[in-house]
Design an enzyme around this catalytic site. Structure first.
Site, short mmCIF file in Angstrom:
data_model
loop_
_atom_site.label_atom_id
_atom_site.label_comp_id
_atom_site.label_asym_id
_atom_site.label_seq_id
_atom_site.Cartn_x
_atom_site.Cartn_y
_atom_site.Cartn_z
N ASP A 6 -7.63 138.83 -1.82
CA ASP A 6 -6.33 139.12 -1.23
C ASP A 6 -5.83 137.84 -0.55
O ASP A 6 -6.60 136.89 -0.35
CB ASP A 6 -6.48 140.26 -0.21
CG ASP A 6 -5.21 140.52 0.58
OD1 ASP A 6 -4.13 140.60 -0.03
OD2 ASP A 6 -5.31 140.61 1.82
N LEU A 7 -4.54 137.80 -0.20
CA LEU A 7 -4.00 136.58 0.43
C LEU A 7 -3.78 136.77 1.93
O LEU A 7 -4.56 136.27 2.74
CB LEU A 7 -2.68 136.18 -0.25
CG LEU A 7 -2.02 134.90 0.29
CD1 LEU A 7 -2.94 133.69 0.12
CD2 LEU A 7 -0.68 134.66 -0.39
N ASP A 8 -2.74 137.48 2.33
CA ASP A 8 -2.39 137.61 3.75
C ASP A 8 -3.45 138.41 4.51
O ASP A 8 -3.79 139.54 4.15
CB ASP A 8 -1.03 138.31 3.89
CG ASP A 8 0.10 137.47 3.32
OD1 ASP A 8 0.70 136.69 4.07
OD2 ASP A 8 0.37 137.59 2.10
N ASP A 177 -8.50 142.83 3.45
CA ASP A 177 -8.47 143.18 4.88
C ASP A 177 -7.69 144.44 5.23
O ASP A 177 -7.71 144.87 6.38
CB ASP A 177 -7.82 142.02 5.66
CG ASP A 177 -6.32 141.95 5.45
OD1 ASP A 177 -5.55 142.00 6.44
OD2 ASP A 177 -5.89 141.85 4.28
#
Length: 223
Positions: A6-8, A177
């Site tokens: 995932d990124l953010d 997250d």
């Protein structure tokens, strides 16, 4: 290993607005080097639009899956219905300064991070949008509601990529997250791999937990 990130909130810290995020140059270098070591079996699977992913991490050369998998390895054509809905949402949220509407090719996101008091109004608006557009459904994240195409989720994206080279035949590891990452965490574990959470929000679905994106970066540097 086949690695899905995932990124953010996972690779980079969450910012007050989607445009305000900071991508450390060292992160791009690490992703590029790790992708080479994994034979290309490294993908960023994010709720961000494919074009945004290209702008933020595309220079690292890793594979991209945007809009929760609705944009798998390629950008989607803009949905004209979404543009109309974005205009309606902006009008509806004028009374809530700081509440943001983020347009994506095949969906939209309603953010209330800068306007916590707007949460009720945003949730009511999101429910209304989901009723208007039967082809889409709502996903919840950290102070955001997203309208995404039915069937689009990170778990489906991970499974689809695992059927293709260079991911096929490897052990999937997903790092995320937020609630929208749960489907991918479950898919990785179901396919004989592992899930790693960043922070406590989805820790119950993970085999290990990192405290922060900085700790994720340190782990990536060791792979």
């Amino acid at each position: 290993m086949a690695l899905f990130l995932d990124l953010d909130g996972t690779l980079i810290e969450i910012a007050p607005t989607p445009d305000a995020v900071h991508v450390p140059p060292e992160l791009l270098q690490v992703l590029s080097a790790l992708s080479a070591r994994l034979g290309g079996a490294l993908a960023c699977v994010s709720g961000r639009a494919f074009g945004e992913l290209e702008r933020l991490v595309g220079s690292s050369g890793i594979a991209l899956a945007g809009s929760h998998g609705a944009e798998l390895l390629a950008p989607a054509l803009p949905d004209p219905r979404i543009a109309r809905m974005v205009r309606e949402c902006k009008d509806a949220l004028q009374a809530w300064p700081g509440a943001l509407v983020e347009q994506k090719p095949c969906g939209l996101a309603l953010h209330w991070r800068l306007a916590p008091a707007a949460e009720g109004a945003v949730r009511a608006l999101g429910a209304q949008l989901a009723q208007q557009l039967a082809t889409h459904h709502l996903k919840e994240g950290k102070m955001v509601l997203e309208l995404v195409p039915q069937g689009a989720n990170k778990g489906s994206a991970l499974r689809a990529l695992m059927q293709q080279p260079p991911w096929r035949g490897r052990q999937p590891v997903f790092v995320g997250d937020d609630y929208t990452d749960i489907s991918a965490m479950q898919a990785a574990r179901a396919l004989g791999g592992r899930a790693i959470a960043v922070g406590p929000r989805v820790a119950e679905h993970a085999d290990a937990v990192f405290d922060s994106p900085a700790q994720v970066l340190a782990w990536l540097q060791q792979q």
